[in-house]
Write a protein that holds these residues in place. Sequence first.
Motif, short mmCIF file in Angstrom:
data_model
loop_
_atom_site.label_atom_id
_atom_site.label_comp_id
_atom_site.label_asym_id
_atom_site.label_seq_id
_atom_site.Cartn_x
_atom_site.Cartn_y
_atom_site.Cartn_z
N ARG A 4 16.40 21.19 59.30
CA ARG A 4 16.24 21.05 57.85
C ARG A 4 16.89 19.75 57.37
O ARG A 4 16.32 18.97 56.62
N LEU A 8 15.29 16.33 55.73
CA LEU A 8 15.83 15.77 54.48
C LEU A 8 16.19 14.30 54.66
O LEU A 8 15.85 13.46 53.82
N PHE A 12 14.62 11.20 52.69
CA PHE A 12 15.49 10.37 51.86
C PHE A 12 15.38 8.90 52.24
O PHE A 12 15.31 8.02 51.38
N LEU A 16 14.15 5.96 49.90
CA LEU A 16 15.03 4.81 49.67
C LEU A 16 14.26 3.51 49.87
O LEU A 16 14.26 2.62 49.01
N ILE B 10 20.88 5.18 46.42
CA ILE B 10 21.60 6.02 47.39
C ILE B 10 22.36 7.14 46.68
O ILE B 10 22.33 8.30 47.10
N LEU B 13 19.90 9.83 45.49
CA LEU B 13 19.39 10.63 46.61
C LEU B 13 20.47 11.58 47.13
O LEU B 13 20.19 12.74 47.42
N LEU B 16 20.75 14.54 44.97
CA LEU B 16 19.66 15.49 45.24
C LEU B 16 20.00 16.34 46.47
O LEU B 16 19.81 17.56 46.47
N PHE B 17 20.55 15.67 47.51
CA PHE B 17 20.95 16.38 48.73
C PHE B 17 22.01 17.44 48.41
O PHE B 17 21.89 18.60 48.84
N TYR B 20 20.49 20.42 46.62
CA TYR B 20 19.74 21.28 47.55
C TYR B 20 20.69 22.15 48.35
O TYR B 20 20.49 23.36 48.49
N MET B 21 21.77 21.52 48.88
CA MET B 21 22.72 22.28 49.69
C MET B 21 23.42 23.35 48.85
O MET B 21 23.64 24.46 49.31
#
Lengths: 245, 82
Positions: A4, A8, A12, A16, B10, B13, B16-17, B20-21
């Motif tokens: 997963r 991701l 990403f 980017l 960066i 993003l 966003l990570f 999600y986590m």
Amino acid sequence: MSRRILVLMLLFSATLIVSFTATIILNPATPSELKELAKYYVLNTINETASPEAVTAIVWDYRGLDTIYETLVLYLAIVGGLAIFKMSEEALLKTRIGLTLLTKTSTKIIALLITSIAAAIAFHGHLSPGGGFPGGSAVAVASMIIIPVFAAGTLIEKGISSTKLVAIRGAALTALGLVALLPVVRGLEIVTNQKFYPASILGLPISGSLSLYNLLESLAVASGFTAVALYLSIPEEAYKGGSSA
Amino acid sequence: MIASILLLIIASLLSLFFVYMAVTEKDLLKAVAYSAGQSITYSILLQAMSTPDIVMTYVAVSVGLYSALLVFVISKTERFER
């Protein structure tokens, strides 16, 4: 799990690269001059409010009444939150054992650092970025790490009860209201700054009422959040015994 | 210019990570930590867009107060989501 995260990471990096190249190719033009409203504040703030910090000047002077109503809203929210919890300081006194000596010592150092930074944010709010609310909430962060480490019962033994904290909050907010209302005595508008309050005292720039507002607001916010944290730290078992009362 | 664009991309993003986590995590304490990480990336974004006044309030409230409040609340219920 690891697959997963791999997907991701791929997504990403693709985003980017695409967004970076798109920004470089399209090259969106940055505005070369200020808008009329921004120009007004940049040119007139220092003369009209005696403060070089335009944001604090807008928050407590140009739009001062809005901020005072906002403070009232937060006050009502905290009063409502406290009304839900049952007031019993005997229950809190049972929780007197904190964490280990190592944690306590390091917490003392960290709390001192946070509080001094918070004081700098709050008392310099009329000269540099910052103000009453950020300063007060930074103090509240310090008290929120102190409460679990030293246990709420120890604090209440030392005389820091939530009743006292709510009293401090009420006094600070009353003083804030008085600072806003005092110019009315001379027939000026409510929350008047420069026509009523001095720009500096003994050569110390205080920007009229702005530094007073920041000081009182930080006191009110810090004591309010600390009182909420004290109530939240009551363990569940403390509620079970006293339900008949 | 290029460095600030890279920083913005960066940081957004990464936020966003973290979101999600935080949403998919079953351990609530870890989810609070991810949420604090998201707040840190947001404060980097706000600083990159040169709004220091908002950064100060945002860091104190969303990284400090909000996380501490959630940890207090989790201590009153169960740590793991079922």
